[in-house]
Motif scaffolding. Structure first.
Motif, PDB file in Angstrom:
ATOM      1  N   THR A  75      28.754  31.566  41.530  1.00 40.93           N
ATOM      2  CA  THR A  75      29.085  30.930  42.802  1.00 40.93           C
ATOM      3  C   THR A  75      30.179  31.762  43.468  1.00 40.93           C
ATOM      4  OG1 THR A  75      30.802  29.564  41.824  1.00 40.93           O
ATOM      5  CG2 THR A  75      28.556  28.643  41.858  1.00 40.93           C
ATOM      6  N   PRO A  76      30.468  31.529  44.745  1.00 40.99           N
ATOM      7  CA  PRO A  76      31.556  32.272  45.389  1.00 40.99           C
ATOM      8  C   PRO A  76      32.898  32.114  44.670  1.00 40.99           C
ATOM      9  CG  PRO A  76      30.225  31.203  47.044  1.00 40.99           C
ATOM     10  CD  PRO A  76      29.735  30.716  45.716  1.00 40.99           C
ATOM     11  N   GLU A  77      33.191  30.932  44.160  1.00 49.11           N
ATOM     12  CA  GLU A  77      34.448  30.705  43.451  1.00 49.11           C
ATOM     13  C   GLU A  77      34.493  31.518  42.163  1.00 49.11           C
ATOM     14  OE1 GLU A  77      32.442  28.179  44.520  1.00 49.11           O
ATOM     15  OE2 GLU A  77      33.638  27.593  46.252  1.00 49.11           O
ATOM     16  N   GLU A  78      33.374  31.523  41.420  1.00 49.27           N
ATOM     17  CA  GLU A  78      33.315  32.292  40.180  1.00 49.27           C
ATOM     18  C   GLU A  78      33.379  33.788  40.448  1.00 49.27           C
ATOM     19  OE1 GLU A  78      30.572  29.180  37.578  1.00 49.27           O
ATOM     20  OE2 GLU A  78      29.608  30.754  38.760  1.00 49.27           O
ATOM     21  N   ALA A  79      32.708  34.239  41.525  1.00 46.04           N
ATOM     22  CA  ALA A  79      32.739  35.660  41.875  1.00 46.04           C
ATOM     23  C   ALA A  79      34.152  36.085  42.279  1.00 46.04           C
ATOM     24  CB  ALA A  79      31.758  35.947  43.006  1.00 46.04           C
ATOM     25  N   ALA A  80      34.852  35.228  43.021  1.00 48.07           N
ATOM     26  CA  ALA A  80      36.229  35.534  43.409  1.00 48.07           C
ATOM     27  C   ALA A  80      37.121  35.642  42.177  1.00 48.07           C
ATOM     28  CB  ALA A  80      36.757  34.464  44.363  1.00 48.07           C
ATOM     29  N   HIS A  81      36.938  34.733  41.242  1.00 51.08           N
ATOM     30  CA  HIS A  81      37.716  34.777  40.006  1.00 51.08           C
ATOM     31  C   HIS A  81      37.360  36.028  39.197  1.00 51.08           C
ATOM     32  CE1 HIS A  81      39.940  33.678  36.553  1.00 51.08           C
ATOM     33  NE2 HIS A  81      38.941  33.173  35.849  1.00 51.08           N
ATOM     34  N   PHE A  82      36.074  36.369  39.143  1.00 51.88           N
ATOM     35  CA  PHE A  82      35.616  37.543  38.410  1.00 51.88           C
ATOM     36  C   PHE A  82      36.197  38.829  39.001  1.00 51.88           C
ATOM     37  CE2 PHE A  82      32.330  40.875  37.859  1.00 51.88           C
ATOM     38  CZ  PHE A  82      32.379  40.982  36.484  1.00 51.88           C
TER      39      PHE A  82
END
Length: 94
Positions: free
Chosen positions: A9-16
């Motif tokens: 998700t965008p949140e997971e990609a940002a964290h990654f």
């Protein structure tokens, strides 16, 4: 215990990527895919790793497994900022 998924998700990609969520939305060069029939976007972990390394991005994982492109890659828009003006949805910023 964290589970690593291939589709983020965008949140997971940002964290990654260790960037803010707004950066994910603002950077058109980050590879993303739009979910069919919606405005939601998802990111493939392998494409993000290739993007970080500067490698060209190949076919989608979904194309390899299904044979049909379910998640079509979004092409980076070409923006001409030579005149100092960039399109913005809000008329106040045009």
């Amino acid at each position: 215990m964290s589970v690593e998924h291939e589709i983020l998700t965008p949140e997971e990609a940002a964290h990654f990527l260790r960037v803010s969520r707004s950066t994910i939305y603002q950077r058109p060069d980050i590879p993303r895919h739009r979910m069919p029939g919606s405005r939601q976007i998802r990111f493939l972990r392998s494409e993000l790793l290739s993007w970080i390394k500067g490698e060209p991005i190949g076919k989608s994982v979904m194309e390899d497994t299904v044979g049909v492109s379910v998640l079509e890659p979004q092409e980076s828009p070409v923006m001409d900022i030579a005149n100092g003006r960039v399109y913005h949805r809000n008329g106040r910023y045009r």
